[in-house]
Design a protein around this motif. Sequence first.
Motif, PDB file in Angstrom:
ATOM      1  N   LEU B   5      33.542  42.571  38.850  1.00  0.00           N
ATOM      2  CA  LEU B   5      34.001  43.421  39.948  1.00  0.00           C
ATOM      3  C   LEU B   5      33.700  42.764  41.305  1.00  0.00           C
ATOM      4  CD1 LEU B   5      35.231  46.236  40.592  1.00  0.00           C
ATOM      5  CD2 LEU B   5      32.876  47.058  40.870  1.00  0.00           C
ATOM      6  N   GLN B   6      32.509  42.151  41.372  1.00  0.00           N
ATOM      7  CA  GLN B   6      32.109  41.460  42.599  1.00  0.00           C
ATOM      8  C   GLN B   6      33.061  40.290  42.885  1.00  0.00           C
ATOM      9  OE1 GLN B   6      29.159  41.818  45.028  1.00  0.00           O
ATOM     10  NE2 GLN B   6      30.938  40.762  45.846  1.00  0.00           N
ATOM     11  N   ILE B   7      33.416  39.548  41.844  1.00  0.00           N
ATOM     12  CA  ILE B   7      34.343  38.426  42.034  1.00  0.00           C
ATOM     13  C   ILE B   7      35.691  38.936  42.556  1.00  0.00           C
ATOM     14  CG2 ILE B   7      35.561  36.515  40.891  1.00  0.00           C
ATOM     15  CD1 ILE B   7      32.695  35.924  40.661  1.00  0.00           C
ATOM     16  N   TRP B   8      36.172  40.027  41.953  1.00  0.00           N
ATOM     17  CA  TRP B   8      37.450  40.594  42.425  1.00  0.00           C
ATOM     18  C   TRP B   8      37.361  40.936  43.904  1.00  0.00           C
ATOM     19  CZ3 TRP B   8      42.151  40.624  40.336  1.00  0.00           C
ATOM     20  CH2 TRP B   8      42.285  40.483  38.944  1.00  0.00           C
ATOM     21  N   GLN B   9      36.213  41.497  44.321  1.00  0.00           N
ATOM     22  CA  GLN B   9      36.061  41.856  45.742  1.00  0.00           C
ATOM     23  C   GLN B   9      36.075  40.601  46.614  1.00  0.00           C
ATOM     24  OE1 GLN B   9      32.546  44.257  45.508  1.00  0.00           O
ATOM     25  NE2 GLN B   9      33.707  46.125  45.124  1.00  0.00           N
ATOM     26  N   TRP B  10      35.407  39.553  46.147  1.00  0.00           N
ATOM     27  CA  TRP B  10      35.394  38.309  46.923  1.00  0.00           C
ATOM     28  C   TRP B  10      36.789  37.683  47.004  1.00  0.00           C
ATOM     29  CZ3 TRP B  10      30.280  36.308  44.322  1.00  0.00           C
ATOM     30  CH2 TRP B  10      29.179  36.892  44.988  1.00  0.00           C
ATOM     31  N   LEU B  11      37.549  37.846  45.925  1.00  0.00           N
ATOM     32  CA  LEU B  11      38.901  37.268  45.940  1.00  0.00           C
ATOM     33  C   LEU B  11      39.785  37.927  47.005  1.00  0.00           C
ATOM     34  CD1 LEU B  11      39.630  36.747  42.127  1.00  0.00           C
ATOM     35  CD2 LEU B  11      39.143  34.998  43.838  1.00  0.00           C
ATOM     36  N   GLU B  12      39.392  39.107  47.444  1.00  0.00           N
ATOM     37  CA  GLU B  12      40.119  39.771  48.536  1.00  0.00           C
ATOM     38  C   GLU B  12      39.986  38.987  49.845  1.00  0.00           C
ATOM     39  OE1 GLU B  12      42.017  42.476  48.554  1.00  0.00           O
ATOM     40  OE2 GLU B  12      41.488  43.682  46.801  1.00  0.00           O
ATOM     41  N   GLU B  13      39.092  38.004  49.848  1.00  0.00           N
ATOM     42  CA  GLU B  13      38.937  37.173  51.054  1.00  0.00           C
ATOM     43  C   GLU B  13      39.829  35.932  51.007  1.00  0.00           C
ATOM     44  OE1 GLU B  13      34.768  36.353  51.826  1.00  0.00           O
ATOM     45  OE2 GLU B  13      34.245  38.381  51.172  1.00  0.00           O
ATOM     46  N   VAL B  14      40.524  35.740  49.877  1.00  0.00           N
ATOM     47  CA  VAL B  14      41.417  34.576  49.762  1.00  0.00           C
ATOM     48  C   VAL B  14      42.832  35.032  50.100  1.00  0.00           C
ATOM     49  CG1 VAL B  14      42.306  32.770  48.232  1.00  0.00           C
ATOM     50  CG2 VAL B  14      39.983  33.647  47.905  1.00  0.00           C
ATOM     51  N   SER B  15      43.376  34.487  51.182  1.00  0.00           N
ATOM     52  CA  SER B  15      44.715  34.945  51.561  1.00  0.00           C
ATOM     53  C   SER B  15      45.773  33.972  51.069  1.00  0.00           C
ATOM     54  CB  SER B  15      44.803  35.114  53.075  1.00  0.00           C
ATOM     55  OG  SER B  15      44.405  33.922  53.700  1.00  0.00           O
ATOM     56  N   ASP B  38      26.681  31.894  34.557  1.00  0.00           N
ATOM     57  CA  ASP B  38      27.001  31.440  35.911  1.00  0.00           C
ATOM     58  C   ASP B  38      28.423  30.912  36.025  1.00  0.00           C
ATOM     59  OD1 ASP B  38      24.500  32.082  36.795  1.00  0.00           O
ATOM     60  OD2 ASP B  38      23.661  30.091  36.336  1.00  0.00           O
ATOM     61  N   GLN B  39      29.113  30.907  34.873  1.00  0.00           N
ATOM     62  CA  GLN B  39      30.461  30.354  34.905  1.00  0.00           C
ATOM     63  C   GLN B  39      31.496  31.441  35.152  1.00  0.00           C
ATOM     64  OE1 GLN B  39      30.640  28.478  31.095  1.00  0.00           O
ATOM     65  NE2 GLN B  39      29.597  26.633  31.823  1.00  0.00           N
ATOM     66  N   VAL B  40      32.478  31.091  35.986  1.00  0.00           N
ATOM     67  CA  VAL B  40      33.542  32.043  36.286  1.00  0.00           C
ATOM     68  C   VAL B  40      34.875  31.408  35.940  1.00  0.00           C
ATOM     69  CG1 VAL B  40      34.674  33.376  38.097  1.00  0.00           C
ATOM     70  CG2 VAL B  40      32.199  33.060  38.168  1.00  0.00           C
ATOM     71  N   ILE B  61      40.364  29.551  46.405  1.00  0.00           N
ATOM     72  CA  ILE B  61      39.538  30.409  45.535  1.00  0.00           C
ATOM     73  C   ILE B  61      38.199  29.726  45.284  1.00  0.00           C
ATOM     74  CG2 ILE B  61      39.278  31.220  43.139  1.00  0.00           C
ATOM     75  CD1 ILE B  61      42.264  31.931  43.173  1.00  0.00           C
ATOM     76  N   LYS B  62      38.263  28.437  44.931  1.00  0.00           N
ATOM     77  CA  LYS B  62      37.029  27.701  44.647  1.00  0.00           C
ATOM     78  C   LYS B  62      36.126  27.640  45.878  1.00  0.00           C
ATOM     79  CE  LYS B  62      38.551  24.887  40.779  1.00  0.00           C
ATOM     80  NZ  LYS B  62      39.150  23.631  40.347  1.00  0.00           N
ATOM     81  N   GLN B  63      36.759  27.458  47.023  1.00  0.00           N
ATOM     82  CA  GLN B  63      35.981  27.324  48.249  1.00  0.00           C
ATOM     83  C   GLN B  63      35.280  28.632  48.628  1.00  0.00           C
ATOM     84  OE1 GLN B  63      38.226  25.879  51.561  1.00  0.00           O
ATOM     85  NE2 GLN B  63      36.411  25.432  52.765  1.00  0.00           N
ATOM     86  N   VAL B  64      36.023  29.728  48.548  1.00  0.00           N
ATOM     87  CA  VAL B  64      35.437  31.028  48.887  1.00  0.00           C
ATOM     88  C   VAL B  64      34.278  31.338  47.944  1.00  0.00           C
ATOM     89  CG1 VAL B  64      35.859  33.527  48.803  1.00  0.00           C
ATOM     90  CG2 VAL B  64      37.418  32.040  50.062  1.00  0.00           C
ATOM     91  N   LEU B  65      34.470  31.086  46.642  1.00  0.00           N
ATOM     92  CA  LEU B  65      33.415  31.406  45.682  1.00  0.00           C
ATOM     93  C   LEU B  65      32.211  30.482  45.855  1.00  0.00           C
ATOM     94  CD1 LEU B  65      35.456  32.389  42.504  1.00  0.00           C
ATOM     95  CD2 LEU B  65      34.405  33.874  44.214  1.00  0.00           C
ATOM     96  N   LYS B  66      32.488  29.243  46.235  1.00  0.00           N
ATOM     97  CA  LYS B  66      31.394  28.300  46.468  1.00  0.00           C
ATOM     98  C   LYS B  66      30.531  28.791  47.629  1.00  0.00           C
ATOM     99  CE  LYS B  66      30.451  23.434  46.683  1.00  0.00           C
ATOM    100  NZ  LYS B  66      30.765  22.292  45.903  1.00  0.00           N
ATOM    101  N   PHE B  67      31.205  29.303  48.628  1.00  0.00           N
ATOM    102  CA  PHE B  67      30.535  29.846  49.797  1.00  0.00           C
ATOM    103  C   PHE B  67      29.639  31.027  49.407  1.00  0.00           C
ATOM    104  CE2 PHE B  67      30.495  32.149  53.923  1.00  0.00           C
ATOM    105  CZ  PHE B  67      30.011  31.106  54.708  1.00  0.00           C
ATOM    106  N   LYS B  68      30.046  31.736  48.349  1.00  0.00           N
ATOM    107  CA  LYS B  68      29.256  32.874  47.860  1.00  0.00           C
ATOM    108  C   LYS B  68      28.160  32.407  46.890  1.00  0.00           C
ATOM    109  CE  LYS B  68      32.150  35.798  49.803  1.00  0.00           C
ATOM    110  NZ  LYS B  68      31.768  36.524  51.015  1.00  0.00           N
ATOM    111  N   GLY B  69      28.106  31.115  46.654  1.00  0.00           N
ATOM    112  CA  GLY B  69      27.063  30.584  45.782  1.00  0.00           C
ATOM    113  C   GLY B  69      27.486  30.374  44.337  1.00  0.00           C
TER     114      GLY B  69
END
Lengths: 250, 161
Positions: B5-15, B38-40, B61-69
Amino acid sequence: MNKNLFEYLLRLGDDSLIIGHRLSEWCGHGPILEEDIAMTNMALDFIGQATTIFEYAAKVENTGRDADALAFLRYEREYRNVLLVEQPNEDFAVTMVRQFLFDAFRKPLYEALQNSSDTQIAAIAEKSLKETKYHLKHSSEWVIRLGDGTEESHEKAQYAVDTLWRYTDELFFENEVDAALQAENVIPSLIPIREEWQKTVTDVLTEATLSIPQNGWKQQGGRTGLHSEHLGYILAELQYMQRAYPGMKW
Amino acid sequence: MVSELQIWQWLEEVSDPEIPVLTVVDLGVVRSVKTNGDQVKIVITPTYSGCPAMQVIEEDIKQVLKFKGIDQVEVELVLSPAWTTDWISEKGRIKLKEYGIAPPADEVDKSVLFADPPVIECPLCHSTDTRMISQFGSTACKAHYQCNSCLEPFDYFKCLK
Ligand SMILES: [Zn+2]
């Protein structure tokens, strides 16, 4: 490696690549801005389809050659596209009639390939069919507008039909590759596809007041790697960067 | 460990790189998110075969998630089931309209030649007196329209089914 599957994927991919390249040649030269954009949009769809098909072909071949190597580093005789798609653009009528004759074939082909026992081919067909419906609508409407338009547009459209007709038979080329893949339900028989093609072409050309050539002489060769002189020029342009700067990327 | 669910929320930051007002979730190109420790793994699907945005979307997508750790991200591209404009979210449709792009409407069967193009409301003045200029627009997914009332040209996100 499944040689037949690889061969078949090259036919699909090369048809898409070469007609996509031909359409892209109109970029900046369209008769009106909207058509310039339409043709380059369609070119992009075809190049996109070719990319997906070559990616899968590279996987099937499994020798380390990637999709780019298949697109840019084969020699002329290794290309498997039909002669129709490599014919020069000449004018807008020739380009649209060529597109129509091809789209009318691609639509029923993709419809049937959606049922392929090979799930990747089925997925590619399902995806590409949606785009193909737009292409066929576009090219059909232009053939009708040009054929049933002015005296001059009619003349040019009829010239296009007469010139390109000899290359249409090859769309339905089948050999032992097809037989083997048909036995495994990977690909459909082209007989019902030809019937549908014939019906679409007859309906649209009749509506366009264009006559269907009765000349039975047919030209073949592309599916076995024997191309018209035009493919060499296309490849010279398409492959220039990779030949001049091997392995270059940007 | 992070929740799906958290990943889905973060993906809302990828335009979407071509229509930045839409997120990749609004557009419906994200098909699934699976976490395993730890794998997505994220599955995406292209809008059009030749859509040049797909590579950028994968990198974003990879960049935004990397930024989230999140470092271990696999993005897989699947073709089937094929994307349709029905997958654009309700929120996405509203955002499109506010941005000046008319959202997809139901269209007549493409086998009908010379059918009247769908009646599309002008996203600027809301008039329905508009006309299609070209079936093919600035990107593969858009058609070009013009409003007869306010005379402004606008993009229509054409129906793909
Ligand atoms: Zn308006």
